[in-house]
Write a protein that holds these residues in place. Structure first.
Motif, mmCIF file in Angstrom:
data_model
loop_
_atom_site.group_PDB
_atom_site.id
_atom_site.type_symbol
_atom_site.label_atom_id
_atom_site.label_comp_id
_atom_site.label_asym_id
_atom_site.label_seq_id
_atom_site.Cartn_x
_atom_site.Cartn_y
_atom_site.Cartn_z
ATOM 1 N N GLU A 168 -1.475 -1.394 5.191
ATOM 2 C CA GLU A 168 -0.490 -0.699 4.585
ATOM 3 C C GLU A 168 0.902 -1.021 4.711
ATOM 4 O O GLU A 168 1.250 -1.966 5.541
ATOM 5 N N PRO A 169 1.781 -1.068 3.462
ATOM 6 C CA PRO A 169 3.025 -1.786 3.607
ATOM 7 C C PRO A 169 4.023 -1.202 4.702
ATOM 8 O O PRO A 169 3.879 -0.022 4.913
ATOM 9 N N GLY A 170 4.876 -2.267 5.114
ATOM 10 C CA GLY A 170 5.802 -1.867 6.300
ATOM 11 C C GLY A 170 6.082 -2.967 7.108
ATOM 12 O O GLY A 170 5.248 -3.898 7.091
ATOM 13 N N PRO A 171 6.915 -2.673 8.013
ATOM 14 C CA PRO A 171 7.126 -3.894 8.850
ATOM 15 C C PRO A 171 6.038 -4.030 9.748
ATOM 16 O O PRO A 171 5.170 -3.138 9.986
ATOM 17 N N ILE A 172 6.185 -5.180 10.599
ATOM 18 C CA ILE A 172 4.901 -5.692 11.571
ATOM 19 C C ILE A 172 4.994 -4.588 12.435
ATOM 20 O O ILE A 172 3.609 -4.177 13.288
ATOM 21 N N GLU A 173 5.901 -3.886 12.963
ATOM 22 C CA GLU A 173 6.134 -2.704 14.165
ATOM 23 C C GLU A 173 5.072 -1.937 13.772
ATOM 24 O O GLU A 173 4.383 -1.244 14.509
ATOM 25 N N GLN A 174 5.188 -1.583 12.194
ATOM 26 C CA GLN A 174 4.271 -0.311 11.918
ATOM 27 C C GLN A 174 3.056 -0.613 12.074
ATOM 28 O O GLN A 174 2.019 0.242 12.443
ATOM 29 N N ALA A 175 2.520 -1.936 11.693
ATOM 30 C CA ALA A 175 1.210 -2.419 11.922
ATOM 31 C C ALA A 175 0.684 -2.285 13.185
ATOM 32 O O ALA A 175 -0.534 -2.083 13.596
ATOM 33 N N LEU A 176 1.502 -2.699 14.215
ATOM 34 C CA LEU A 176 1.021 -2.914 15.474
ATOM 35 C C LEU A 176 0.947 -1.247 16.195
ATOM 36 O O LEU A 176 0.066 -1.162 16.768
ATOM 37 N N GLU A 177 1.660 -0.505 15.558
ATOM 38 C CA GLU A 177 1.502 0.812 16.031
ATOM 39 C C GLU A 177 0.144 1.639 15.318
ATOM 40 O O GLU A 177 -0.719 2.281 16.205
ATOM 41 N N ALA A 178 -0.073 1.038 14.229
ATOM 42 C CA ALA A 178 -1.075 1.612 13.652
ATOM 43 C C ALA A 178 -2.554 1.206 14.396
ATOM 44 O O ALA A 178 -3.234 1.757 14.408
ATOM 45 N N THR A 179 -2.484 -0.083 14.653
ATOM 46 C CA THR A 179 -3.751 -0.553 15.341
ATOM 47 C C THR A 179 -3.719 -0.102 16.835
ATOM 48 O O THR A 179 -4.999 0.238 17.206
ATOM 49 N N SER A 180 -2.942 0.235 17.484
ATOM 50 C CA SER A 180 -2.775 0.917 18.698
ATOM 51 C C SER A 180 -3.595 2.302 18.567
ATOM 52 O O SER A 180 -4.449 2.675 19.207
ATOM 53 N N ALA A 181 -2.887 2.979 17.530
ATOM 54 C CA ALA A 181 -3.547 4.347 17.168
ATOM 55 C C ALA A 181 -4.920 4.402 16.839
ATOM 56 O O ALA A 181 -5.731 5.031 17.173
#
Length: 346
Positions: free
Chosen positions: A105-118
């Motif tokens: 999903e588009p967005g900064p890498i921090e957003q991808a890390l949050e999504a990964t943890s969730a």
């Protein structure tokens, strides 16, 4: 009595041990001889089953929490099962597609890390954890925007599209000087980490190669110092899904869950644990007291390093929960997520 390897168990002991562990991992409850006798895979009388259970308990791989309550695997037994008997359940194509779609999903890498943890939390029913990449992002541009009252907004843009904002104290610095500083820094940022760009500019200033006046040089120095300090203070660990640890099975074991939640509050200690998985070639499993940090809470950690496209380890992700985690499903899920995140980090 020493714990026997799986290969030294008799066939019927191995089958009963497997059924007890799988039953416990599925229900969270001890498994009794009556339930085992009803299983088509066990062609033994309840008395014979009880005899086998007693033998397995004597070796330390099973335990009876209460009289006549059935048996459950010990941490030693879980390790024996995970290493020698478990059949991995690879993620389905639908699950793989869902993981990759969520990460892309588009967005900064921090957003991808949050999504990964969730996402790891959702998939495992436990808490998901992701260590922030140790590698500094490479930068693309900076802009200094006057805010008035002696302050300016520094907008820092990374090559990956991530944007970070910082408010700086700039005194009475005119707008044209802020623009000059922005252009000077931006010309030296592309493709460099903040530390590299900082070192280059400080060297140029020290060697007298910079066209900036002293006021501008001071602004560059202070601005870079603030960003570098901020980067060092970023959280080292993202944890999501702690509420999953408070399921129905936790009601009778609140002390253990409270201990685990306390451990998770100390993110630096958890990050130190995950560091142990950085050099692993594959997913690592820590069961209960095998790790000192979670010895009291009796929890398990499944962790896997994730790598960039050059094969360099940049972080670790995983899940933490009770020892009755569904290892056969969660281990390959963690492994696949680590590989998918690594492709994104690139």
């Amino acid at each position: 009595m020493a714990t026997p390897p799986v290969t030294e168990m008799s066939e019927r002991a191995r089958e009963i041990f497997r059924l007890v562990v799988e039953g416990y991992l599925e229900s969270g409850q001890p498994v009794g001889s009556k339930a085992l006798a009803q299983d088509d895979a066990v062609n033994l009388s309840p008395a014979s089953i009880r005899s086998v259970l007693a033998d397995l308990e004597a070796t330390g791989v099973l335990a009876a929490p209460h009289t006549s309550a059935g048996r459950m695997p010990t941490e030693i037994g879980l390790r024996l099962f995970v290493d020698g008997m478990m059949q991995m359940a690879e993620p389905s194509q639908a699950e793989r597609n869902a993981i990759e779609r969520r990460l892309n999903e588009p967005g900064p890498i921090e957003q991808a890390l949050e999504a990964t943890s969730a996402m790891l939390s959702d998939l495992s029913g436990a808490a998901g954890m992701v260590m922030v990449p140790s590698r500094e992002p490479r930068l693309a541009q900076i802009s200094l925007v006057p805010l008035g009252q002696g302050r300016a907004l520094a907008v820092l843009v990374g090559e990956d599209g991530a944007i970070e904002n910082r408010v700086l104290e700039v005194g009475n610095t005119p707008a044209n000087i802020l623009e000059q500083v922005s252009n000077y820094i931006s010309a030296r940022l592309p493709g460099r980490t903040l530390a590299d760009a900082s070192a280059l500019m400080r060297q140029e200033i020290a060697d007298g190669k910079s066209a900036l006046d002293s006021a501008s040089q001071d602004l560059v120095e202070r601005g870079l110092a603030v960003w570098t300090e901020d980067a060092s203070k970023r959280p080292v660990l993202i944890v999501r899904g702690q509420a999953n640890l408070l399921d129905e099975s936790a009601i009778g074991d609140l002390d253990r869950v409270r201990s685990l939640l306390d451990d998770l509050e100390n993110k630096q200690s958890v990050a130190d644990l995950l560091e142990n998985a950085r050099e692993a070639e594959a997913t690592r499993i820590f069961i209960g007291a095998e790790n000192r940090l979670f010895a009291l809470s009796g929890s398990s950690v499944i962790a896997s390093p994730y790598r960039d496209r050059e094969g360099k380890v940049v972080g670790v992700l995983g899940v933490i929960g009770p020892t009755r985690l569904n290892y056969a499903r969660v281990v390959p899920m963690v492994d696949f997520t680590a590989r998918s995140l690594g492709k994104l980090i690139g």
